[in-house]
Design an enzyme around this catalytic site. Structure first.
Site, PDB file in Angstrom:
ATOM      1  N   ARG A  73       0.837  -1.204   0.000  1.00  0.00           N
ATOM      2  CA  ARG A  73       0.000   0.000   0.000  1.00  0.00           C
ATOM      3  C   ARG A  73       0.874   1.258   0.000  1.00  0.00           C
ATOM      4  NH1 ARG A  73      -3.902   0.349   5.036  1.00  0.00           N
ATOM      5  NH2 ARG A  73      -4.966  -1.368   3.987  1.00  0.00           N
ATOM      6  N   ARG A 142      -1.553   7.195   9.394  1.00  0.00           N
ATOM      7  CA  ARG A 142      -1.706   6.621   8.041  1.00  0.00           C
ATOM      8  C   ARG A 142      -1.869   7.733   7.010  1.00  0.00           C
ATOM      9  NH1 ARG A 142      -3.766   1.269   8.302  1.00  0.00           N
ATOM     10  NH2 ARG A 142      -2.830   0.214  10.081  1.00  0.00           N
ATOM     11  N   LYS A 205      -3.268   1.962  14.725  1.00  0.00           N
ATOM     12  CA  LYS A 205      -3.302   2.905  13.598  1.00  0.00           C
ATOM     13  C   LYS A 205      -3.943   4.230  13.995  1.00  0.00           C
ATOM     14  CE  LYS A 205      -6.062  -0.206  11.519  1.00  0.00           C
ATOM     15  NZ  LYS A 205      -6.919  -0.866  10.542  1.00  0.00           N
ATOM     16  N   LYS A 207      -5.671   7.871  12.013  1.00  0.00           N
ATOM     17  CA  LYS A 207      -6.078   8.389  10.697  1.00  0.00           C
ATOM     18  C   LYS A 207      -6.560   9.831  10.792  1.00  0.00           C
ATOM     19  CE  LYS A 207      -7.310   3.783   9.136  1.00  0.00           C
ATOM     20  NZ  LYS A 207      -8.386   2.882   8.693  1.00  0.00           N
ATOM     21  N   CYS A 425     -14.946  -3.220  -0.178  1.00  0.00           N
ATOM     22  CA  CYS A 425     -13.552  -3.525   0.178  1.00  0.00           C
ATOM     23  C   CYS A 425     -13.101  -4.760  -0.608  1.00  0.00           C
ATOM     24  CB  CYS A 425     -13.458  -3.776   1.675  1.00  0.00           C
ATOM     25  SG  CYS A 425     -14.205  -5.343   2.148  1.00  0.00           S
ATOM     26  N   CYS A 431      -7.964 -10.559   1.457  1.00  0.00           N
ATOM     27  CA  CYS A 431      -7.976 -10.139   2.853  1.00  0.00           C
ATOM     28  C   CYS A 431      -8.133 -11.334   3.793  1.00  0.00           C
ATOM     29  CB  CYS A 431      -9.113  -9.145   3.093  1.00  0.00           C
ATOM     30  SG  CYS A 431      -9.154  -8.635   4.822  1.00  0.00           S
ATOM     31  N   CYS A 470     -16.319  -8.042   6.227  1.00  0.00           N
ATOM     32  CA  CYS A 470     -16.292  -8.315   7.670  1.00  0.00           C
ATOM     33  C   CYS A 470     -16.626  -7.014   8.392  1.00  0.00           C
ATOM     34  CB  CYS A 470     -14.919  -8.865   8.093  1.00  0.00           C
ATOM     35  SG  CYS A 470     -13.683  -7.597   8.447  1.00  0.00           S
ATOM     36  N   CYS A 474     -13.902  -1.258   6.330  1.00  0.00           N
ATOM     37  CA  CYS A 474     -12.872  -0.596   5.519  1.00  0.00           C
ATOM     38  C   CYS A 474     -13.390   0.396   4.476  1.00  0.00           C
ATOM     39  CB  CYS A 474     -11.986  -1.643   4.857  1.00  0.00           C
ATOM     40  SG  CYS A 474     -10.947  -2.489   6.057  1.00  0.00           S
TER      41      CYS A 474
HETATM   42 FE1  SRM Z   1      -8.941  -1.471   6.391  1.00  0.00          FE
HETATM   43  C1  SRM Z   1      -7.619  -4.062   8.093  1.00  0.00           C
HETATM   44  C2  SRM Z   1      -8.160  -2.879   3.473  1.00  0.00           C
HETATM   45  C3  SRM Z   1      -9.560   1.474   4.848  1.00  0.00           C
HETATM   46  C4  SRM Z   1     -10.653  -0.405   9.164  1.00  0.00           C
HETATM   47  N1  SRM Z   1      -7.963  -3.153   5.889  1.00  0.00           N
HETATM   48  C5  SRM Z   1      -7.454  -4.080   6.747  1.00  0.00           C
HETATM   49  C6  SRM Z   1      -6.618  -5.110   5.986  1.00  0.00           C
HETATM   50  C7  SRM Z   1      -5.196  -4.637   5.969  1.00  0.00           C
HETATM   51  C8  SRM Z   1      -6.747  -6.569   6.478  1.00  0.00           C
HETATM   52  C9  SRM Z   1      -5.787  -7.078   7.518  1.00  0.00           C
HETATM   53  O1  SRM Z   1      -5.584  -6.412   8.559  1.00  0.00           O
HETATM   54  O2  SRM Z   1      -5.279  -8.170   7.312  1.00  0.00           O
HETATM   55  C10 SRM Z   1      -7.296  -4.997   4.593  1.00  0.00           C
HETATM   56  C11 SRM Z   1      -6.455  -5.410   3.401  1.00  0.00           C
HETATM   57  C12 SRM Z   1      -7.331  -6.084   2.390  1.00  0.00           C
HETATM   58  C13 SRM Z   1      -6.696  -6.313   1.079  1.00  0.00           C
HETATM   59  O3  SRM Z   1      -6.639  -7.482   0.641  1.00  0.00           O
HETATM   60  O4  SRM Z   1      -6.278  -5.357   0.451  1.00  0.00           O
HETATM   61  C14 SRM Z   1      -7.813  -3.581   4.627  1.00  0.00           C
HETATM   62  N2  SRM Z   1      -8.767  -0.800   4.518  1.00  0.00           N
HETATM   63  C15 SRM Z   1      -8.538  -1.560   3.425  1.00  0.00           C
HETATM   64  C16 SRM Z   1      -8.754  -0.784   2.135  1.00  0.00           C
HETATM   65  C17 SRM Z   1      -7.836  -1.194   1.011  1.00  0.00           C
HETATM   66  C18 SRM Z   1     -10.226  -0.955   1.719  1.00  0.00           C
HETATM   67  C19 SRM Z   1     -10.596  -0.403   0.367  1.00  0.00           C
HETATM   68  O5  SRM Z   1     -11.453  -1.036  -0.248  1.00  0.00           O
HETATM   69  O6  SRM Z   1     -10.126   0.629  -0.068  1.00  0.00           O
HETATM   70  C20 SRM Z   1      -8.560   0.647   2.668  1.00  0.00           C
HETATM   71  C21 SRM Z   1      -7.130   1.119   2.608  1.00  0.00           C
HETATM   72  C22 SRM Z   1      -7.022   2.562   2.990  1.00  0.00           C
HETATM   73  C23 SRM Z   1      -5.666   3.167   2.817  1.00  0.00           C
HETATM   74  O7  SRM Z   1      -5.294   3.473   1.685  1.00  0.00           O
HETATM   75  O8  SRM Z   1      -5.001   3.398   3.830  1.00  0.00           O
HETATM   76  C24 SRM Z   1      -8.982   0.472   4.120  1.00  0.00           C
HETATM   77  N3  SRM Z   1      -9.855   0.271   6.932  1.00  0.00           N
HETATM   78  C25 SRM Z   1     -10.110   1.320   6.108  1.00  0.00           C
HETATM   79  C26 SRM Z   1     -11.060   2.205   6.717  1.00  0.00           C
HETATM   80  C27 SRM Z   1     -11.641   3.463   6.079  1.00  0.00           C
HETATM   81  C28 SRM Z   1     -10.860   4.687   6.415  1.00  0.00           C
HETATM   82  O9  SRM Z   1      -9.790   4.607   7.013  1.00  0.00           O
HETATM   83  O10 SRM Z   1     -11.341   5.761   6.089  1.00  0.00           O
HETATM   84  C29 SRM Z   1     -11.386   1.660   7.953  1.00  0.00           C
HETATM   85  C30 SRM Z   1     -12.431   2.214   8.940  1.00  0.00           C
HETATM   86  C31 SRM Z   1     -11.928   3.365   9.735  1.00  0.00           C
HETATM   87  C32 SRM Z   1     -11.204   2.897  10.942  1.00  0.00           C
HETATM   88  O11 SRM Z   1      -9.999   2.752  10.878  1.00  0.00           O
HETATM   89  O12 SRM Z   1     -11.865   2.637  11.955  1.00  0.00           O
HETATM   90  C33 SRM Z   1     -10.614   0.445   8.080  1.00  0.00           C
HETATM   91  N4  SRM Z   1      -9.062  -2.096   8.319  1.00  0.00           N
HETATM   92  C34 SRM Z   1      -9.883  -1.560   9.285  1.00  0.00           C
HETATM   93  C35 SRM Z   1      -9.829  -2.395  10.456  1.00  0.00           C
HETATM   94  C36 SRM Z   1     -10.580  -2.154  11.783  1.00  0.00           C
HETATM   95  C37 SRM Z   1      -9.745  -1.419  12.760  1.00  0.00           C
HETATM   96  C38 SRM Z   1     -10.371  -1.348  14.119  1.00  0.00           C
HETATM   97  O13 SRM Z   1     -10.349  -0.285  14.723  1.00  0.00           O
HETATM   98  O14 SRM Z   1     -10.869  -2.347  14.627  1.00  0.00           O
HETATM   99  C39 SRM Z   1      -8.960  -3.457  10.145  1.00  0.00           C
HETATM  100  C40 SRM Z   1      -8.561  -4.624  11.056  1.00  0.00           C
HETATM  101  C41 SRM Z   1      -7.346  -4.357  11.856  1.00  0.00           C
HETATM  102  O15 SRM Z   1      -6.738  -3.300  11.770  1.00  0.00           O
HETATM  103  O16 SRM Z   1      -7.006  -5.261  12.610  1.00  0.00           O
HETATM  104  C42 SRM Z   1      -8.503  -3.243   8.795  1.00  0.00           C
HETATM  105 FE1  SF4 Z   2     -10.850  -7.159   4.932  1.00  0.00          FE
HETATM  106 FE2  SF4 Z   2     -12.859  -6.692   6.548  1.00  0.00          FE
HETATM  107 FE3  SF4 Z   2     -11.408  -4.657   5.648  1.00  0.00          FE
HETATM  108 FE4  SF4 Z   2     -13.007  -5.930   4.006  1.00  0.00          FE
HETATM  109  S1  SF4 Z   2     -13.650  -4.760   5.817  1.00  0.00           S
HETATM  110  S2  SF4 Z   2     -10.870  -5.401   3.601  1.00  0.00           S
HETATM  111  S3  SF4 Z   2     -12.933  -7.999   4.739  1.00  0.00           S
HETATM  112  S4  SF4 Z   2     -10.686  -6.240   6.981  1.00  0.00           S
END
Ligand code: SRM
Ligand code: SF4
Length: 554
Positions: A73, A142, A205, A207, A425, A431, A470, A474
């Site tokens: 990323r 981030r 993290k 943001k 997502c 993922c 899930c 995201c």
């Molecule tokens: Fe996310 C984890 C993809 C934005 C909340 N996110 C992940 C992981 C890295 C899975 C992992 O931990 O193994 C995913 C990778 C999947 C893949 O195969 O690519 C993933 N997140 C994404 C992306 C690519 C989704 C998308 O369709 O664009 C986004 C990348 C953003 C970037 O460029 O940095 C992405 N993730 C978000 C957002 C939205 C935002 O930030 O505006 C959220 C919700 C906001 C937040 O942070 O609360 C988000 N991602 C999570 C979480 C839940 C964190 C928590 O507080 O519990 C996880 C799980 C974790 O961190 O353990 C996670």
């Molecule tokens: Fe993976 Fe869940 Fe984020 Fe989708 S919402 S990319 S399934 S961690």
């Protein structure tokens, strides 16, 4: 905190000599994956070790283990990049990744399917274009989000602030340079001074996003730290500061929940970097380092309440000024042709779920490459996983539209509002946390929804539909008109009642909804909306007005 109370990741960070660990050694080995500690450390460097989940079954049948692949990323503040940088990313997608580029919900780019032996070359290739992956993941600040519309005045100023915050909050360790760019270890390597993060970085993290009241395209309230601009005399005078937004939760764990950022104070524009540092330091010192599921600043805000949070924040930031009480009134996708204010244009292209690929007659990747090669526009990625091609003359704009038509890239005005406003997502196949499909099934769900909306005469309604595999959220599904969240294989939790403005959480309409019944479940509510809506009321606003019980009884 004693070692017993700290999570394992805390110990890994502390012993990592500022994010080095055994990465150099393990990169030099002919293995397919990293050990557990290093697997966590590479996140700080912008990569996740994943498994090709599509290959799982057949490999098992052949007696083989997991096929390990890596996601990489980038970190691109405000999603702003040059044409050459975009072309560099495009070239890398073929060389080492799976032939696609993925625009993310935080205005960045991801690559999937890279194998370990190519990881270093791939990351170096990104750096050759002067982009980075450092801090795109991991327990640091981030990618900083900012409204991507390329306009002079407030939006341009917001981008400057986003860049300044991103630069200031970049970790100081030289580890990234040494590991991926062949920097030579220095005498101070491993003992660098991290003035903001310290030795163990953040609990989790962090943001940041900056937006405008009339255009909350960055979802300010979903950010750990959101800045909403106060514009005076055509310039950003300052920001209302919101802290504690976040989406992630775990099914069945009531101690985890989505939360919207709370207004804490107002800060003048000149002090926006200082305020960011203060909030980050507060999180560093008070975030939960024992339970990673609760290690977000939203839980600090929730558990302390706003008054106590403000009191403690003042010890980091100095006396606080009350927020101005700014609210959000709008949201813009920035798609289609728009004047930039200087005689030039930008053209926003809708990219379904951010996946840039060639498929059949729809050759999005080749089309974007061709226009970027020919006209060298500045490229801006949006928080809705779309792309803006900027700085086009009137003649170039017409040619860009013509060329994209030729490549089968649909014009935004031909795409239904529900599809334009939808996001999913990646989920399965890459993922590791996905319980259900998302990106691969949302297009068909939207087809069905569009057909139903048309039947009901609602096909021009703006409707935000966000799907995740899930509950981690995201693509920020818990603020949208319709949220579809993976629950168990083919079953999803269905949410309604949010808004594209992002200023309200939605509520659960139905748990364990089979994928094939999502639109059927929504239909009675859509019919009722059509009959009982108030003038200009959106579907989400309608659902919020009638309330959970009434919606469920419909
Ligand atoms: Fe996310 C984890 C993809 C934005 C909340 N996110 C992940 C992981 C890295 C899975 C992992 O931990 O193994 C995913 C990778 C999947 C893949 O195969 O690519 C993933 N997140 C994404 C992306 C690519 C989704 C998308 O369709 O664009 C986004 C990348 C953003 C970037 O460029 O940095 C992405 N993730 C978000 C957002 C939205 C935002 O930030 O505006 C959220 C919700 C906001 C937040 O942070 O609360 C988000 N991602 C999570 C979480 C839940 C964190 C928590 O507080 O519990 C996880 C799980 C974790 O961190 O353990 C996670
Ligand atoms: Fe993976 Fe869940 Fe984020 Fe989708 S919402 S990319 S399934 S961690």
């Amino acid at each position: 905190m004693s070692d017993q109370k700290r999570s394992g990741v805390e110990v890994t960070k502390e012993n990592s000599r500022h994010l080095r660990g055994g990465l150099v050694d393990q990169l030099s080995k002919d293995t397919e994956k990293f050990d557990d500690g290093e697997k966590n450390l590479i996140k700080f460097h912008g990569s996740y070790q994943q498994e090709d989940r599509d290959a799982r079954k057949s490999r098992r049948g052949e007696g083989l283990g997991k096929f390990h692949i890596f996601m990489v990323r980038c970190k691109i503040p405000g999603g702003k990049m040059t044409a050459d940088q975009y072309l560099g990313m495009d070239a890398l997608a073929n060389k080492y990744a799976n032939g696609t580029i993925r625009f993310t919900s935080r205005q960045s780019i991801q690559f999937h399917g890279i194998v370990k032996k190519d990881l270093k070359t791939h990351i170096r290739g990104i750096n050759d274009t002067l982009l980075t992956t450092f801090g795109a993941c991991g327990d640091v600040n981030r990618n900083v989000m900012a409204c991507p519309a390329p306009q002079p005045g407030p939006r341009a100023e917001i981008q400057v602030h986003a860049d300044a915050i991103a630069a200031h909050l970049t970790p100081r360790t030289q580890a990234y340079h040494e590991i991926w760019l062949d920097g030579k270890p220095q005498p101070e390597s491993g003992n660098e001074f991290e003035p903001i993060y310290g030795k163990v970085y953040l609990p989790r993290k962090f943001k940041i996003g900056l937006g405008l009241p009339e255009d909350n395209c960055v979802d300010v309230f979903a950010q750990d730290l959101g800045f909403l601009a106060y514009v005076e005399g055509g310039h950003v005078a300052g920001y209302d500061v919101f802290v504690g937004g976040g989406m992630g939760k775990t099914h069945g764990n009531a101690r985890t929940f989505p939360f919207l950022g709370k207004a804490m104070c107002y800060v003048e524009a000149a002090r926006v970097v200082e305020m960011s540092e203060a909030v980050v330091k507060l999180f560093r010192d008070h975030g939960d380092r024992g339970d990673r599921k609760r290690a977000r600043i939203k839980y600090v805000v929730h558990d302390w309440g706003v008054d106590k949070f403000r009191e403690v924040l003042a010890t980091y930031a100095g006396p606080l000024t009350s927020p101005r009480g700014l609210t959000v009134s709008g949201f813009d996708l920035h798609l289609g042709a728009h004047p930039m204010g200087d005689g030039r244009w930008w053209y926003g292209v809708s990219v379904e779920n951010g996946r840039v690929k060639d498929e059949g007659t729809r050759r999005m990747r080749s089309g974007l490459r061709a226009v970027v090669e020919r006209f060298k526009p500045e490229v801006r990625l949006t928080p809705m996983q779309d792309v803006l091609l900027c700085g086009l003359s009137t003649a170039q704009l017409a040619e860009v539209q013509r060329m994209l038509d030729e490549y089968g890239v649909p014009r935004p005005e031909t795409i239904s509002p529900a599809r334009q406003h939808s996001m999913a997502c990646p989920a399965i196949p890459t993922c590791g946390l996905a319980i259900s499909e998302s990106e691969r099934v949302l297009p068909a769900i939207i087809d069905e929804l569009d057909a139903k909306m048309k039947e009901l005469g609602l096909d021009r309604e703006v409707l935000g539909v966000r799907a995740t595999g899930c509950p981690n959220g995201c693509v920020r599904p818990y603020q949208s008109d319709i949220g579809i969240v993976g629950r168990s294989g083919e079953k999803y939790v269905l949410f309604v009642g949010g808004s594209v403005r992002g200023d309200r959480l939605n509520y659960e309409l139905r748990d364990l909804t089979p994928r094939g019944e999502i639109v059927k479940t929504l239909e009675p509510l859509l019919r009722r909306f059509k009959e009982q809506r108030q003038p200009n009321e959106s579907f989400g606003d309608f659902c919020a007005r009638i309330g959970e019980e009434s919606a469920r009884a419909t």
